[in-house]
Design a protein around this motif. Sequence first.
Motif, PDB file in Angstrom:
ATOM      1  N   LEU A 268       0.856  -1.180   0.000  1.00 32.13           N
ATOM      2  CA  LEU A 268       0.000   0.000   0.000  1.00 32.13           C
ATOM      3  C   LEU A 268       0.896   1.236   0.000  1.00 32.13           C
ATOM      4  N   HIS A 269       0.960   1.912  -1.124  1.00 32.36           N
ATOM      5  CA  HIS A 269       1.833   3.091  -1.279  1.00 32.36           C
ATOM      6  C   HIS A 269       3.282   2.752  -0.904  1.00 32.36           C
ATOM      7  N   GLY A 270       3.717   1.574  -1.313  1.00 32.71           N
ATOM      8  CA  GLY A 270       5.099   1.162  -1.069  1.00 32.71           C
ATOM      9  C   GLY A 270       5.355   0.535   0.277  1.00 32.71           C
ATOM     10  N   ASN A 271       4.324   0.370   1.093  1.00 40.11           N
ATOM     11  CA  ASN A 271       4.479  -0.218   2.423  1.00 40.11           C
ATOM     12  C   ASN A 271       3.756  -1.556   2.489  1.00 40.11           C
ATOM     13  N   PRO A 272       4.418  -2.600   3.000  1.00 36.09           N
ATOM     14  CA  PRO A 272       3.777  -3.918   3.059  1.00 36.09           C
ATOM     15  C   PRO A 272       2.684  -3.958   4.122  1.00 36.09           C
TER      16      PRO A 272
END
Length: 838
Positions: free
Chosen positions: A429-433
């Motif tokens: 999500l937006h580069g975050n797991p």
Amino acid sequence: MLCMKSHLVYLSLFISCLLSCQEMETPSDFKMPGDHIIAGLFPIHSVLEEVKGRPEVPLCERSEAFNGHGYHLFQAMRYAIEEINNSSSLLPNITLGYELYDVCSKSANVYATLSILSQPRSNHVQIPENFFSYYPKAVAVIGPSSSEMTSVTATLLSALLIPQISYAASSMTFSEKQQYPSFLRMIPSDKLQVQTIVMLLKEFGWSWISVIGSDNDYGLQGVQMLEEFITEEDICIAHKDVVPISAQAHDSAMQDMILSLTKFGAEVVVVFCTRNQAHIFFEAVLLGNVTDKVWIATEDWSISSYITQVPGISRIGTVIGVAIPQREILGIKEFEKAYTQAKKTSEPSAEPAQDGHHQICNQHLSFTTDIDTEMSTFSMNSAYNAYAAVYAVAHGLHQLLGCPSGVCTKGKIYPWQLLEEVKKVDFMLHGNPVSFNENGDPLSGYDIIAWDWNGPNWTFKIIGASTWFPVHMEIDGTKIRWHRGKKQVPRSVCSEECPAGEARSVVGLHHCCFECVPCPAGTFVNSSDQYVCHRCKKEEWSPVGSQMCFNRTTQFLAWHHPVSLVLMGANTLLLLLLAGVASLFAQHLNTPVVRSAGGRMCFLMLGSLAGAGCSPYCFFGEPTPLTCLLRQSLFALGFAIFLSCLTIRSFQLVVIFKLSAKMPTLYRSWVQNHGPKIFVVMSSTIQLLICITWLVAWTPKPTKEYKRFPELVVLECSKGASPGYLLSILYTWLLSVSCFACSYVGKDLPENYNEAKCITFSLLLYFISWIGLATASTVYYGKYLPAINALVILSSLGGVFSGYFLPKCYVILCRPDLNTTEYFQASIQDYTQRCSSP
């Protein structure tokens, strides 16, 4: 399922509350229809809990108690659902709806939870026979914020396996899946937070700390967990206290807390409090003028602007803490701004409906039009957690409805089905797991932050981070501006570290308060356990005040040692002389000198000396079972045989010259019955039996001696002074005294037969040698003790050999005129004349 049924007993107590409330129209701010409804619980307002006479849900909509933080969470969920509904890849042809609740109090939270549990288009909670077929208003719940509220909600929702994803509840209790099977969260467990705090304390060497907790689940459980973790570390709690829920900064209890905080001298204070209690606590800290400490902040207040707004807060010292990793929701600020503008242009909402008893039955109320709040970093992080929680539910629905095929299946789904899919989500999500472990906890860690003041302006720096699986922390201490200097790390210890080699002796109740005691010789102190002087192994040694043990040096008198070579050379020379004398006596066996010395008995005497002369070789080199058996016993037996022969030879001369004429019958019996031979055999047999008994009962064996020298292992033969050995020496001394007595009685015999002087000298040298050995054995235990033993044996053998045989060799080789029958007869006649003259 028995556990779930027990939870419903609690749930049924509140059904009557729902039945008394009237359903009313809810503004779209809090409710939006959809194919599947997700509920959200957010503290948009704050209400002071009061003791009431009867259960009631308080009015949450109070503009003076507006909670900007909860407002951002509320908007984050609405924004997430709007994004998902506009997405063509996630849940296509499916519309998500929401039911949002303002949980400003515990009672409002209970009401909201029961409302969620009620069935669609009904205010009733029916206890089903089959939990798997129960269908509530919402298929999943996001929130609430605090651990206390979450515990009530999670208990009720878990009974029906309704997925609940919290954005702020960090208590590790919720990781217990048997009690909370449907609970998940986007914030790490307090277990990791406590582990991070402990690693932070260890990183800077702070072992003497104070701990302040808030009087709620978050603070009490956090402090308890911190105590459990530091018991395994070298950290002590000097002072522990709790900030009451109703506390005020000027209260006497709070001021007493501040006095205790300064009394115990801990320079580091862990503040495990919620934002509200932390705010009150720091107001009291500033009233008490405590401005020179390091404060360890928990994630609930570490980057909260509510705390940094306390007047004078910049003077308290250094603040280091843990914080949720910074995440940002793209577009959320614009979304909130558009919402605010829309509210300002719209008409004010109607007053909330009330029943006849003025009880508020529905919290679904719109905001007033004067909303104006900025989103802080802390609020952004929490809002992201709520935002990500909605996406986790959406991804679970995506899999459950078969959306990966391109078209989602429509129809009724049950919460327990969704729960199984939400547990397995794993997406970016937006580069975050975003994913969960088996306990429903996120696979994320914390940022380590430090407050930074630039005049009146506050900000914070990220100085490190912690992760788990495994738990690990990295930190850059150079980024911290300490209150005592830019590079000076404050010390917070009860006692300073002990010098190397000194152990800690605890003083008082805390193991962190100690005195330093040097470890004695033979012990050491290591870094893993500094409270005990550990004993070295047998093969090791250490000096006083050591940090480690050293290998002992194995010591014995080697063959190639110069002392050994000298003594072996001398002993070999003696054996050669013995062999030479035996050869000389064999060539002159019938001469008067050899016959007067004992005749053929001389060969037995020389042989016994040669046998005894082999024992010194057993004292050199590493001891073996054979050398231990022979080194003393060989000398004792051989020397006893020699002394037996010497004694009987002296006694026989006395008998011949003094008793043969006076007692002819006795002399004749002595000669006819082979008296000399019987005496030698019996005397030698006695010593042989003594030696056999000695070697059987007190068998000398190779052994390692550790006590004499701390740094050495001395290889020697055991039982060197056993009773058998002492008995053999005593018997040898008895023979020596007997021999001396017989030779002394015959001191007036003819010169050719008078050997009193030589025997006296030989035996005197023997006595002195063994007295010297006994003395040396009591004062010296070094590796040269075997050499001393060998030297004593060599001197004893050399003494008797030189005293008895060398004069006779001199006569044979240098004075042959004295080795004639005529000379011996003349000497006997002269002795007879002297004895017969008056």
